[in-house]
Enzyme design. Sequence first.
Site, mmCIF file in Angstrom:
data_model
loop_
_atom_site.group_PDB
_atom_site.id
_atom_site.type_symbol
_atom_site.label_atom_id
_atom_site.label_comp_id
_atom_site.label_asym_id
_atom_site.label_seq_id
_atom_site.Cartn_x
_atom_site.Cartn_y
_atom_site.Cartn_z
ATOM 1 N N PHE A 37 0.838 -1.198 0.000
ATOM 2 C CA PHE A 37 0.000 0.000 0.000
ATOM 3 C C PHE A 37 0.880 1.257 0.000
ATOM 4 C CE2 PHE A 37 -2.359 3.405 2.012
ATOM 5 C CZ PHE A 37 -3.569 3.354 1.337
ATOM 6 N N ASP A 38 1.884 1.254 0.893
ATOM 7 C CA ASP A 38 2.780 2.410 0.967
ATOM 8 C C ASP A 38 3.480 2.669 -0.363
ATOM 9 O OD1 ASP A 38 2.056 2.785 3.542
ATOM 10 O OD2 ASP A 38 3.833 1.852 4.425
ATOM 11 N N SER A 83 -26.539 17.493 22.245
ATOM 12 C CA SER A 83 -26.133 16.197 22.789
ATOM 13 C C SER A 83 -27.412 15.443 23.138
ATOM 14 C CB SER A 83 -25.213 16.369 23.976
ATOM 15 O OG SER A 83 -25.869 17.103 24.957
ATOM 16 N N LEU A 84 -27.273 14.248 23.632
ATOM 17 C CA LEU A 84 -28.447 13.415 23.883
ATOM 18 C C LEU A 84 -28.732 13.380 25.372
ATOM 19 C CD1 LEU A 84 -27.366 10.458 21.608
ATOM 20 C CD2 LEU A 84 -29.275 11.994 21.180
ATOM 21 N N GLU A 117 -29.008 2.200 17.706
ATOM 22 C CA GLU A 117 -27.609 2.181 17.243
ATOM 23 C C GLU A 117 -26.701 2.052 18.447
ATOM 24 O OE1 GLU A 117 -26.816 5.947 15.364
ATOM 25 O OE2 GLU A 117 -28.647 5.814 14.187
ATOM 26 N N LYS A 119 -23.732 3.412 20.816
ATOM 27 C CA LYS A 119 -23.198 4.731 21.159
ATOM 28 C C LYS A 119 -21.678 4.623 21.182
ATOM 29 C CE LYS A 119 -24.039 8.536 24.346
ATOM 30 N NZ LYS A 119 -22.680 8.984 24.510
ATOM 31 N N ASP A 121 -17.898 5.659 21.669
ATOM 32 C CA ASP A 121 -17.268 6.512 22.669
ATOM 33 C C ASP A 121 -16.068 7.223 22.060
ATOM 34 O OD1 ASP A 121 -16.978 7.704 25.048
ATOM 35 O OD2 ASP A 121 -16.229 5.958 26.129
ATOM 36 N N GLU A 184 -18.775 10.169 14.675
ATOM 37 C CA GLU A 184 -17.827 10.099 15.772
ATOM 38 C C GLU A 184 -16.446 9.691 15.243
ATOM 39 O OE1 GLU A 184 -19.661 10.855 18.385
ATOM 40 O OE2 GLU A 184 -18.589 10.205 20.174
ATOM 41 N N TYR A 234 -23.306 8.826 11.712
ATOM 42 C CA TYR A 234 -24.629 8.473 12.209
ATOM 43 C C TYR A 234 -25.698 9.520 11.904
ATOM 44 C CZ TYR A 234 -22.588 10.954 16.266
ATOM 45 O OH TYR A 234 -21.947 11.843 17.077
ATOM 46 N N LYS A 321 -27.178 4.349 28.630
ATOM 47 C CA LYS A 321 -25.756 4.076 28.903
ATOM 48 C C LYS A 321 -25.631 2.825 29.753
ATOM 49 C CE LYS A 321 -23.171 7.885 29.580
ATOM 50 N NZ LYS A 321 -21.918 8.530 29.163
ATOM 51 N N CYS A 415 13.244 4.925 49.567
ATOM 52 C CA CYS A 415 13.070 4.227 48.299
ATOM 53 C C CYS A 415 13.316 2.733 48.529
ATOM 54 C CB CYS A 415 14.068 4.770 47.273
ATOM 55 S SG CYS A 415 14.090 3.796 45.747
ATOM 56 N N CYS A 418 16.803 1.820 46.655
ATOM 57 C CA CYS A 418 18.134 2.327 46.968
ATOM 58 C C CYS A 418 18.216 2.938 48.360
ATOM 59 C CB CYS A 418 18.571 3.349 45.915
ATOM 60 S SG CYS A 418 17.661 4.889 45.999
ATOM 61 N N CYS A 448 11.913 9.332 44.222
ATOM 62 C CA CYS A 448 13.231 8.961 44.711
ATOM 63 C C CYS A 448 14.198 9.933 44.040
ATOM 64 C CB CYS A 448 13.575 7.523 44.304
ATOM 65 S SG CYS A 448 15.328 7.172 44.469
ATOM 66 N N CYS A 454 20.068 5.140 41.852
ATOM 67 C CA CYS A 454 18.983 4.208 42.147
ATOM 68 C C CYS A 454 18.893 3.123 41.065
ATOM 69 C CB CYS A 454 17.658 4.953 42.247
ATOM 70 S SG CYS A 454 16.261 3.853 42.533
HETATM 71 S S1 IVH Z 1 -26.743 11.114 17.489
HETATM 72 C C1 IVH Z 1 -28.770 15.195 18.268
HETATM 73 N N1 IVH Z 1 -25.742 8.699 17.431
HETATM 74 O O1 IVH Z 1 -23.146 10.933 21.851
HETATM 75 C C2 IVH Z 1 -28.065 13.947 18.555
HETATM 76 N N2 IVH Z 1 -24.699 10.329 18.820
HETATM 77 O O2 IVH Z 1 -24.609 12.804 23.956
HETATM 78 C C3 IVH Z 1 -26.921 13.733 17.664
HETATM 79 N N3 IVH Z 1 -22.699 9.527 19.985
HETATM 80 O O3 IVH Z 1 -22.446 14.206 20.870
HETATM 81 C C4 IVH Z 1 -26.099 12.604 18.084
HETATM 82 N N4 IVH Z 1 -22.738 7.490 19.181
HETATM 83 O O4 IVH Z 1 -20.779 12.383 20.304
HETATM 84 C C5 IVH Z 1 -25.636 9.943 17.951
HETATM 85 N N5 IVH Z 1 -24.925 6.535 17.256
HETATM 86 C C6 IVH Z 1 -24.829 7.756 17.762
HETATM 87 C C7 IVH Z 1 -23.798 8.136 18.656
HETATM 88 C C8 IVH Z 1 -23.771 9.442 19.175
HETATM 89 C C9 IVH Z 1 -22.103 8.336 19.960
HETATM 90 C C10 IVH Z 1 -22.247 10.666 20.817
HETATM 91 C C11 IVH Z 1 -22.112 11.967 20.082
HETATM 92 C C12 IVH Z 1 -23.014 12.940 20.763
HETATM 93 C C13 IVH Z 1 -23.202 12.299 22.095
HETATM 94 C C14 IVH Z 1 -24.574 12.660 22.599
#
Ligand code: IVH
Length: 689
Positions: A37-38, A83-84, A117, A119, A121, A184, A234, A321, A415, A418, A448, A454
């Site tokens: 590939f390289d 965020s959710l 879906e 989540k 991280d 993500e 997503y 979660k 220590c 030593c 130490c 040491c």
């Molecule tokens: S949907 C309006 N789908 O979770 C909502 N978020 O607390 C848009 N995350 O900031 C987000 N997996 O960083 C969505 N399958 C997924 C996700 C996801 C991880 C994260 C994302 C978001 C945080 C929400």
Amino acid sequence: MDKAKAQQEIAKLRAEIERHNRLYYLEAKPEISDFEFDKLLERLIALEQEFPELMTPDSPSQRVGGGITKEFPTVIHREPMLSLSNTYSIAEVTDFCNRVEKLVEAEGGGTPEYVAELKFDGVAISLLYRNGLLVRGSTRGDGRQGDEITANLRTIPSIPLRLDSPGGSLFDSVVSGEIEVRGEVYMRKDDFERLNDERPEEERFANPRNATAGTLKLQDSAEVARRRMHFVAYFLKGIADETAPHMQRLRQLESMGFATGKHYKLCKEMTGIADFIEEWSEKRWTLPYETDGVVLKLNDVTLWDRLGATAKSPRWAIAYKYPAQQAKTVLQGVVIQVGRLGTITPVAELKPVKLAGSTVSRSTLHNFDEIKRLGVRVGDHVMIEKSGEVIPKVVSVVLDERPDATDAIEVPMFCPECGSVLVKPPKKDVKPQTTDTQLQKTEVSWYCPNEEGCPAQKRGRILHFASRNALDIQNLGESLVTQLVERGLASDAGDLYKLTLEQLAGLDRMAAKSAQNVLDALEKSKTRPYARLLFALGIRHVGAATARELAHACPSIDRLRDTSEEELAAVPDIGPVIAASIRDFFAKLWAQAMLEKLAEAGLPMQAEAAKALVNNNFEGQSVIFTGGLERHVRQQAEEMVRERGGRIVSSVSKKTTLVVAGSEAGSKLEKAIKLGVKVISEDEFERML
Ligand code: IVH
């Protein structure tokens, strides 16, 4: 080669490279080795350098990075990145579904469907495509505005630089116009561990998410490329069919060339949702990346706007979660480790217990403040937890179950290796809002102070010198190094190169053959690049990436020794803490003696000869680019100037000799005209190349 031929080959190479990228990153079915590939990529880069006019922003050669971004511009999200709302309880997920059902009913809709879906991280980002081309990528920031980090995101192979549109007018109309994709960025668990391996102990990332966030903020995109990040999509907005349900959009994302993780499911009822959550609660540990829950989204996108959002999160989605993985075990003892930099770390010896797919029998207690905070004693029942972190930690003591006889854990005075009296450096003047984990740590750790004598520190330094990302000296393991130090055969890495076959063969568990292997490995280590040697020296705060940076800025040990602290602090990604630490290192007598021995042994004390210039067409020129270029990526164009003997400057002054002005050039162009600096167009620039 003539231009037409080159054009053909470039097109072929690009298609080929993108195909292999796809096979590797999306389908996990690579057909060629990394080496092959390289080779393809190198060939492409060579051709593009020979014919710079054939360069395009969507070329896979863009993924190797290389440009330095001094400051990330702010972008305001067209639509806030919400965020959710989170929950740890299935009952609350049911409440959520009931609420949605009522709202949908009030809107005159039928029974709602959901997409479940995983989540992921990682770190949320937004990508903007215009007519199928990636034009901008940004972080979530505070949800309203984030940082523009396009150069860093371009290096991520699973982010398409150009969207796939496999023919068909309907599909073409799908990718035309402006499209926003959210998702993500994450680091795989194995890549995360590899990255941490090459970092100084005190700078290791706690988990892949932190490593991802740290990486996306790097100024050097080539370093981002090296760290092998991934992207999973997503969310898709801006497609022609505004009514397409979420499930269909995920499929569309896949056909455009994105990874979606594939583990999503359409659920019509609560039982399906609960099953999905249950199914992944254990199975998620088998994935190569970290997940911390399940996201539930209403499938009918037309209802999203109508349901709206609260200040922080939409009403059409929720995140379940998983509870952190915990296990109960017994603290059987505490051993004291002395690191190569003298740091004292108490380590818990635990009764072996299964946790999140592995057996745990040791865990770090970090420092004695942490022990005090936990109130833990030897013999206690303790809870250990793995939450995001790869290494488990002791989170609490089960006081109800404290046995009658437990032992307090005292800070040792001496220590264990030593016998020196341990010290705690005075608190540094740390600004309260600091997020610098190094500085926070120096406040609580004992050390130490016996750097030179040491044995634990000597062993640690030699082992670091020989480690995989440093000089990679095979066969130089822990037991051998312990013997070398114990018998006074080696105090530092420099002594290794004076060892004789007889000395080595005389050690325990060492046959003549393995002794010869060690000598061969030592010989081989002399051919490693200078940057690896810089890392191997073990200067505090200087990890592998910093060492590469340093090697670039100061291409010899002599130069590095003679560079002032201020100059060092000005190098990108170095800063005052590292600069001071480098100065400290060179001031130490034992370090000076070691460097002398290393130089004598023939280790690479300077960088390999610099790359030859392509030509001298820009010699003596101080060049600045302003405005948008049509056919070049800015960083590439700058590199081409450097490869032709020129210098790139960041602001227009009397010393600037050339301004390349693209479309919509603004204040820099005005200033150049005022100062009488020569201004040329992109066409003229190409002719000059
Ligand atoms: S949907 C309006 N789908 O979770 C909502 N978020 O607390 C848009 N995350 O900031 C987000 N997996 O960083 C969505 N399958 C997924 C996700 C996801 C991880 C994260 C994302 C978001 C945080 C929400």
